[in-house]
Design a protein around this motif. Structure first.
Motif, PDB file in Angstrom:
ATOM      1  N   GLU A 149      27.428  -7.451  12.641  1.00 23.03           N
ATOM      2  CA  GLU A 149      27.763  -6.217  13.345  1.00 23.03           C
ATOM      3  C   GLU A 149      29.272  -6.199  13.574  1.00 23.03           C
ATOM      4  O   GLU A 149      29.802  -7.078  14.276  1.00 23.03           O
ATOM      5  N   TRP A 167      32.689  -4.041  14.766  1.00 26.33           N
ATOM      6  CA  TRP A 167      33.185  -2.896  15.537  1.00 26.33           C
ATOM      7  C   TRP A 167      34.701  -3.040  15.674  1.00 26.33           C
ATOM      8  O   TRP A 167      35.168  -3.971  16.320  1.00 26.33           O
ATOM      9  N   VAL A 169      26.124  -3.664   9.931  1.00 27.31           N
ATOM     10  CA  VAL A 169      26.493  -2.413  10.594  1.00 27.31           C
ATOM     11  C   VAL A 169      27.996  -2.449  10.816  1.00 27.31           C
ATOM     12  O   VAL A 169      28.515  -3.352  11.488  1.00 27.31           O
ATOM     13  N   THR A 211      31.252  -0.231  12.072  1.00 23.89           N
ATOM     14  CA  THR A 211      31.659   0.949  12.829  1.00 23.89           C
ATOM     15  C   THR A 211      33.168   0.917  13.034  1.00 23.89           C
ATOM     16  O   THR A 211      33.699  -0.031  13.612  1.00 23.89           O
ATOM     17  N   SER A 216      36.489   6.448  15.827  1.00 22.58           N
ATOM     18  CA  SER A 216      36.334   7.898  15.685  1.00 22.58           C
ATOM     19  C   SER A 216      37.571   8.644  16.163  1.00 22.58           C
ATOM     20  O   SER A 216      37.612   9.870  16.116  1.00 22.58           O
ATOM     21  N   GLY A 246      35.295   0.974   5.415  1.00 21.37           N
ATOM     22  CA  GLY A 246      34.257   0.059   5.858  1.00 21.37           C
ATOM     23  C   GLY A 246      34.227  -1.199   5.008  1.00 21.37           C
ATOM     24  O   GLY A 246      34.298  -2.321   5.510  1.00 21.37           O
ATOM     25  N   GLU A 259      24.911  -0.007   7.086  1.00 17.72           N
ATOM     26  CA  GLU A 259      25.134   1.249   7.809  1.00 17.72           C
ATOM     27  C   GLU A 259      26.612   1.305   8.171  1.00 17.72           C
ATOM     28  O   GLU A 259      27.121   0.418   8.864  1.00 17.72           O
ATOM     29  N   LYS A 267      29.923   3.795   9.494  1.00 19.71           N
ATOM     30  CA  LYS A 267      30.263   5.055  10.145  1.00 19.71           C
ATOM     31  C   LYS A 267      31.661   4.992  10.759  1.00 19.71           C
ATOM     32  O   LYS A 267      32.191   3.925  11.040  1.00 19.71           O
ATOM     33  N   HIS A 268      32.249   6.173  10.936  1.00 17.57           N
ATOM     34  CA  HIS A 268      33.559   6.343  11.576  1.00 17.57           C
ATOM     35  C   HIS A 268      34.652   5.527  10.881  1.00 17.57           C
ATOM     36  O   HIS A 268      35.474   4.883  11.531  1.00 17.57           O
ATOM     37  N   GLN A 319      32.780  10.142   7.828  1.00 18.08           N
ATOM     38  CA  GLN A 319      33.868   9.496   7.096  1.00 18.08           C
ATOM     39  C   GLN A 319      34.366  10.432   6.004  1.00 18.08           C
ATOM     40  O   GLN A 319      33.829  11.520   5.809  1.00 18.08           O
TER      41      GLN A 319
END
Length: 413
Positions: A113, A115, A135, A137, A140, A150, A165, A167-168, A191
Motif C-alpha cells: 500500500e 501513499w 494499491v 495513491t 489529488s 503510479g 489499484e 489513483k490520483h 489520472q
C-alpha cells in the motif's frame, strides 16, 4: 520470471525495533527474510542484496517527506505487505516509494500500500519485474501533470503488472522503450492516462478498467501491441489513442461516455478512439458508445483494418476530415451502426446497402465550425436528402460497404 530457489541456510529475521531496520538489512545474509512487526520505520532504506521483506499488519515505512522510501540496489528482491507513505516529491531526483536502480532484475513487489507524491514505483533498465496486487495513491492536489506516475518503467523488459489499484497520479502505468510487458486486471481512476505506452513493442494488456480519467489507453510510437478486453468509462479526451503506432491489435474493448466537459472549440470533443498517424493496425470487435465522437481519425490514419466494431449512440459516429475514401470493412465484414437503416435480402446479417457514417455536409461543418447553426436548417436537410436519393459514391470520407444488421457476438475472457 524465473523461480527463486532459496538456499537452505536462509533465515527469518524478526524486526521489532523501528530504529534497527537498516542495520538488520546490512547484517542479513542473501536470501534471508526480514519480517517487520507493527511499528513506524522512519527514513530511507537501501536493499543491496537478495532479500525478502514482509510487513505484518501495522508495519509502516515513513520516508519523512524526502528521497525514496526504499531503494532496491540488488536483483532477486521481494517486497510484500508493506505500507509506505510520505516519500519525496522531487521527480528529477526520481523520488519514489520504491526506486529500483539501473540493471536490476527479478524483483517482486506484491500486496503493498503506497501513499505519497511523485512516483509510486520507478525502475530503469531492468528485466523480469513483477508488480501485483498493490494499491498506489498519489496526490489529488495541484495540476495533474505535476504528479508522479503510479508505475514508471523505462527500458524494462518482461514486466508483469497485474491486479493493482492506482489513483490520483499522472499516468497509472507508464511504459517506455521496453518490450514484452503483460498488463492485466488493473484499475485506474482520477489520472491523466490509465495505461501509457511510449516506444514499446510486443506488449499485451487485457481486463484493465479505467474511469474518470483524461484518457484510457494511450499507444504512442509503439508497435505490435495487443490491447484487448479492456474497459473505459467516463473519460474526457479519449478511450483509446493510436498515435504513430503500427502493427497492433485493438479488439474487444468497451468504451463508453467519452465526453469532454471542458471542450470549448470544435475538434476537442471526447473520442471513443483517436487514430493519428497510425498504420497497419487491426481494430475489431470493440464497442464505442455514448461518446461525442465514436472514432476520430486524422493525419495518415487511413491504412488500418477497422471492422466488426459497434458504434452505438455517439453524437458523431465517425469524424474524418482527410481527402481519401477509406473503407471500414475487412473480408466482407463491416461494422454495426446504431443509426443505420438498411436491408439484408440474403439473410446473412450483412446489408446490401453501403453506409457512409458521415456525409459531405458533416465534413463541411467540421472544416467550418462557424456554420454549425445551419446543420438543422431546411436547406441542409434538403441537400442531405438529395445526396442520399442519388446515392453518389463519395470521393472522400469513411464508407462501410458491408454494414452489419445487428451487433456481432464478441468472445469474453
Amino acid at each position: 520470471m524465473g523461480i527463486l530457489i532459496l538456499p537452505s541456510t536462509a533465515a527469518e529475521i524478526q524486526v521489532k525495533d523501528p530504529l534497527s531496520l537498516q542495520l538488520k538489512i546490512q547484517q542479513a545474509h542473501s536470501y534471508d527474510t526480514l519480517v517487520l512487526h507493527p511499528a513506524v520505520f522512519q527514513g530511507q532504506f537501501i536493499i543491496d542484496k537478495p532479500l525478502i521483506i514482509i510487513g505484518k499488519p501495522g508495519a509502516e515505512i515513513d520516508a519523512l517527506g524526502y528521497g525514496s522510501a526504499i531503494t532496491i540496489a540488488s536483483s532477486d528482491v521481494k517486497l510484500r505487505s508493506l505500507k509506505i507513505v510520505n516519500w519525496g516529491a522531487d521527480q528529477y531526483e526520481l523520488n519514489a516509494a520504491i526506486l529500483i536502480n539501473d540493471g536490476i532484475n527479478n524483483v517482486l513487489i506484491e500486496n503493498n500500500e503506497l501513499w505519497g507524491p511523485s512516483f509510486g514505483i520507478r525502475a530503469d533498465n531492468g528485466d523480469f519485474l513483477s508488480i501485483k496486487n498493490n494499491v498506489i495513491t498519489g496526490s489529488s492536489q495541484g495540476h495533474i501533470l505535476d504528479r508522479g506516475d503510479g508505475i514508471y518503467l523505462k527500458r524494462v523488459d518482461n514486466a508483469v503488472i497485474q491486479f493493482n489499484e492506482i489513483k490520483h497520479v499522472r499516468d497509472g502505468i507508464y511504459l517506455e522503450s521496453g518490450k514484452y510487458s503483460l498488463v492485466s486486471d488493473n484499475y485506474f481512476v482520477n489520472q491523466q492516462y490509465g495505461l501509457h505506452y511510449m516506444y514499446t513493442a510486443h506488449d499485451e494488456a487485457f481486463n484493465n478498467y479505467a474511469e474518470d480519467v483524461d484518457g484510457g489507453f494511450a499507444l504512442m510510437s509503439s508497435e505490435k501491441i495487443k490491447l484487448h478486453h479492456n474497459r473505459v468509462q467516463s473519460a474526457q479526451r479519449f478511450g483509446v489513442l493510436l498515435n504513430m503506432t503500427n502493427h497492433s491489435e485493438v479488439s474487444a474493448n468497451r468504451v463508453n461516455k467519452i465526453v469532454n466537459s471542458h471542450a470549448k472549440v470544435a475538434g476537442s470533443e471526447g473520442r471513443g478512439m483517436f487514430i493519428y498517424g497510425a498504420r497497419d493496425n487491426a481494430v475489431f470487435d470493440n464497442n464505442f458508445s455514448n461518446s461525442e465522437v465514436g472514432i476520430y481519425m486524422a493525419m495518415g490514419g487511413e491504412g488500418n483494418k477497422i471492422y466488426r466494431n459497434q458504434f452505438i449512440n455517439n453524437q458523431a459516429q465517425v469524424k474524418y476530415v482527410g481527402d481519401s475514401l477509406v473503407e471500414w470493412s475487412y473480408e466482407r465484414q463491416g461494422n454495426y451502426w446504431s443509426r443505420f437503416i438498411g436491408w439484408d435480402l440474403t439473410g446473412n446479417g450483412i446489408s446490401e446497402q453501403a453506409y457512409q457514417p458521415s456525409d459531405q455536409l458533416d465534413r463541411l461543418y467540421w472544416l467550418y465550425p462557424e456554420a454549425q447553426f445551419l446543420l438543422k436548417s431546411p436547406v441542409a436537410q434538403l441537400l442531405r436528402w438529395t445526396q442520399h436519393q442519388f446515392k453518389i459514391m463519395p470521393e472522400s470520407g469513411v464508407i462501410d460497404s458491408f454494414p452489419m444488421m445487428s451487433p456481432p457476438q464478441v468472445d469474453r475472457l
